[in-house]
Scaffold this motif. Structure first.
Motif: not given
Lengths: 349, 513
Positions: A221-222, A224-225, A228-229, A231-234, A236, A238, B347, B353
């Protein structure tokens, strides 16, 4: 003209472009065969016969597919997280190197012990080899495409040096070739008398494991996140860099397992022609599979089938082997295009 | 009526279905030359679909599009452009690495432009920007421009192509009030020259200010059309929502203990954005602290510190009475801080997803959602479904990629994701930017509910009206410095505006230790 993504491709859209690509490949190959003086209508039959037509042909194809599954998985895992590992070739050789280092007499244990130990250390070696580019990327922002690609050349020259020096088989009549593995360090055949070794089963199991990791585990999951993105992963929470490093370790380990499988299962010793570019072909396999680990198995079988079938066809039809190379290239190009067309529609303005 | 009126654009009975959803249901709309029609509607009402059909991105199931009497072939995006229709999207379509000139001429000139061609284009751009008061340098790199300037480039791009019909999709969502006024001034000049405009917006006062006519779209159908002169904001809101929309009442509250404290926190500057300069702030239970300020004055820095993305270079963070040592996004979430990010698409969510995967983004490692490194998709999906139901996220289901949702529904998912953890502290950074009235009231209502429950809320917004309506205490941030807190109603907008312009801070500094 422009491309427009198709949100929910229909069954036909998924099937028709690849079928067309295959047909076009056959037509082009037949035309080339005709120019070379062979009967164009025999080409298709000869390819299929050469790849799948007999027990021998089929096993040859499966053997050929085995390393491609490993390198294809290595690439698919890395690319999913947008970590561009172009160095599966070097990592495969790292696994092969460990196999001959430990398997030619350094460890004298029974099969049941020596094989898992060698496999594990081989995986470790491949992982470590990719750890360096991964750390360079996460610490200093060095582009991993450049580092992993250059590592291929460095590592192959390193192997070449070893094979001309300390690893050279004293019984090898002067060829740059390592000593042979002890019998305990050889991967046995799946069925007695059939030329297919447990490396193929290991490849299938690896594909299943990678699929499970990607779809069910937090690590997958991490990955893939992050792919894909970032910035959003960081945002959140991750740990992006840590995930990239873990991805690199997994990817390098998979490619190295391919090297172990080739040496311990098929070749029995290490030479510089162990891999005719399995690491690079792995990129094509992964792309054909749309980075899906189970798709990698199918794509590897397809690519191996084309390789084996086209080779066999060129021998049987008595046309130059270049024709087989051309056919492989055309089929891969067209198939990549076809796979793209299953996901995008061409809109004319 | 004047008989010389020319009909610029006609949409005739446009119907478009996606599966079972009817996005546009026999929508008819006409626009006269030199007229401004505001297209009003909630998120997901079908405005964007309608515009995509006009531009040939989608093919309508039935109905026709006519521009100056000529029917456009369906599904052909070039046709609309060639017929003189231009659009400025809410999310700009500019190439950051090219100059203004290159962006404007992209796709109109030949690929191999001569220097004579370029200087002709430059002259033309200069003339246009002077005529319509769109000041922007043709040779500036777009990546270096502010949001307001980028929008001017988008409008210049349209004018350069001699558009006769301009569609503006929520053009003011990213603008300051001052920039909005400038935009309207430009539009009025162009309209006087015969430009026709479709103005898509949620902001009722802007609709009232700029449009001649208002057309309301609801659930894919035209539910109303009125002349702007004959209506008011209240009536429009009712038309748009179907029911009367009332902003939530803000009841009195007494602040509890401090839940999060920043003590003389400083952070380094990031590019052009100032870092924080010895900022002290405490967030108390049951209180909304509003942070007002002009965009780019340190709001991002304070949000990053509170949200765990940045550790202060100097100063302390105190959470629940004890000093924070490790400070990462994960620590922040674990300590009960809910974070609503400024940019929900970049962000806040991962576009590809699905809703389930996005719902667990901050908490996939916690007990309910995974065990020993393996995800529990069943409980994750149930969590997403719970959010969808409780927060009224309109979507086909939890397996839908979130990129297919409208902004308001995306925000509701984020809201559900963070509020379901019953947070003690809520960081709401521009929580209603770009949302329609209904969604705005919903988000504000949820924040007020959380306040009543005893949460401490930091509301960062560039919309002064929002800050003043919602906040118990207002701080102004300017150039990385924080003003003292002002109680509800103790300051007029003008007084706050002076602080926002940076006045008053010098005295503060003189007294600082």
């Amino acid at each position: 003209m422009r491309l427009e993504p198709v949100n929910n491709p229909s069954f036909g859209r998924k099937l028709v472009p690849p079928a067309l690509a295959l047909s076009a490949t056959i037509v082009i190959a037949s035309l080339l065969a005709m120019i070379a003086g062979a009967n164009p209508f025999s080409v298709l039959g000869l390819i299929i016969k050469g790849a799948f037509g007999s027990k021998f042909a089929l096993l040859e194809t499966l053997n050929r597919a085995t390393p491609l599954i490993f390198t294809g998985l290595a690439v698919a895992v890395a690319f999913r997280a947008k970590f561009w590992n172009i160095g599966a070739e070097a990592q495969l050789y790292a696994g092969a190197l460990i196999t001959v280092l430990l398997g030619t007499g350094a460890l004298a244990w029974p099969s049941g012990l020596i094989l898992p130990v060698i496999a594990l250390i081989a995986v470790f070696a491949g992982a470590i080899l990719l750890l360096v580019p991964a750390l360079l990327k996460t610490r200093f922002g060095v582009d991993e495409v450049v580092t992993t690609l250059l590592f291929n050349f460095i590592f192959l020259l390193f192997i070449s040096m070893l094979l001309e020096g300390p690893l050279k088989d004293p019984m090898g009549m002067g060829w740059p070739k390592s000593a042979r593995l002890i019998p305990e360090a050889r991967l046995p055949r799946i069925v007695d008398g059939l030329r297919l070794h447990w490396g193929f089963a290991l490849a299938i199991i690896s594909a299943l494991c990678v699929w499970l990791i990607q779809t069910r585990s937090t690590l997958g999951y991490e990955m893939r996140a992050v792919g894909l993105n970032k910035q959003a992963a960081g945002f959140a929470g991750i740990p992006v860099n840590l995930v990239l490093v873990k991805t690199a370790l997994l990817s390098g380990g998979l490619a190295a397992l391919g090297g172990f499988s080739e040496v311990a299962g098929l070749k029995g010793s290490l030479t510089l022609d162990l891999s005719p570019g399995f690491g690079y072909t792995g990129i094509i396999v992964a792309m054909l599979a749309l980075l899906n680990p189970l798709g990698v198995v199918i794509a590897a079988l397809f690519v191996a089938g084309i390789f084996v079938g086209a080779d066999s066809m060129s021998r049987a039809a008595d046309v130059p082997t270049y024709l087989a190379d051309i056919m492989q290239a055309i089929s891969l190009l067209l198939m990549v295009l076809a796979i793209m067309l299953t996901r995008f529609r061409v809109v004319r303005d | 009526m004047d008989t010389s009126v020319v009909e610029a654009l006609t949409l005739d009975a446009i119907t478009k279905r996606f599966g079972t959803l009817t996005a546009n249901d026999a929508v008819s709309l006409s626009l006269n030359e030199g007229e401004v029609v505001a297209l009003l509607g909630e998120n997901g009402a079908g405005k964007t679909t309608l515009m995509n059909i006009l531009f040939g991105q989608y093919t309508a199931d039935s109905g026709t599009v006519r521009v100056f009497g000529k029917t456009l072939p369906p599904g052909n995006s070039r046709a609309a452009l060639d017929a003189g229709v231009g659009m400025v999207h809410q999310h700009f379509t500019l190439a950051d690495n090219l100059t203004v000139l290159e962006n404007i001429t992209l796709g109109v000139g030949s690929l191999l432009s001569t220097s004579a061609g370029r200087s002709a284009a430059r002259d033309r751009i200069k003339a246009l920007s002077q005529k319509y008061h769109l000041s922007v340098s043709p040779d500036a790199r777009v990546g270096a421009l502010t949001v307001g300037e980028r929008q001017r480039v988008e409008i210049l791009k349209a004018l350069y192509r001699d558009v006769r019909i301009l569609i503006l999709d929520e053009p003011t969502a990213v603008l300051t009030p001052q920039e909005t006024d400038d935009l309207f001034a430009t539009l009025r000049l162009a309209i006087a020259d015969g430009l026709s405009v479709i103005f898509i917006s949620h902001k009722l006062h802007e609709v009232m200010a700029i449009s001649d006519r208002v057309v309301v779209l609801r659930h894919g159908k035209i539910t109303g059309g009125v002349r702007t002169a004959d209506t008011d904001k209240h009536a429009l809101a009712t038309l748009m929502m179907g029911t009367e929309a009332t902003p939530p009442k803000v009841p009195q509250s007494t602040p509890g203990p401090a839940l999060l404290k920043l003590d003389r926190v400083a952070t380094p500057d990031v590019g052009n954005a100032p870092g924080l300069k010895s900022v002290s702030l405490s967030l108390h239970a049951g209180q909304i602290i509003g942070l007002a300020g002009v965009s780019g004055n340190g709001q991002a820095a304070i949000a990053d510190v509170v949200g765990g993305l940045v550790k202060p270079a100097e100063g302390r963070i105190e959470r629940g009475g004890s000093d924070i040592d490790r400070w990462t996004p994960r620590e922040a979430v674990k300590s009960g801080i809910a974070r609503i990010p400024e940019d929900r698409q970049k962000t806040g969510t991962i576009a590809d997803f699905d809703l389930t995967e996005n719902a667990i983004l901050e908490r996939y490692r916690s007990a309910g959602f995974s065990k020993a490194g393996w995800l529990n998709w069943r409980s994750s999906r149930a969590f997403a479904e719970a959010i969808i139901n409780k927060y009224d996220v309109r979507c086909p289901g939890p397996d839908t990629p979130i990129r297919l949702l409208s902004g308001g529904n995306m925000q509701k998912l984020i809201l559900g994701r963070v509020l379901e953890a019953a947070p003690q502290v809520i960081l709401a950074n521009q929580p209603v930017r770009g949302l329609d009235v209904g969604a705005v009231n919903y988000v504000h209502g949820q924040l007020l509910e959380a306040r009543a429950r005893g949460a401490a809320i930091l509301l960062i917004s560039e919309d002064l009206d929002e800050v003043m309506a919602m906040s118990d205490v207002i701080h102004v941030i300017a150039d990385g410095q924080l003003s003292p807190g002002f109680g509800r109603g103790s300051m007029t907008p003008t007084e706050l505006g002076l602080w926002m312009a940076g006045q008053g801070f010098e005295n503060e500094n003189a007294h600082a230790p």
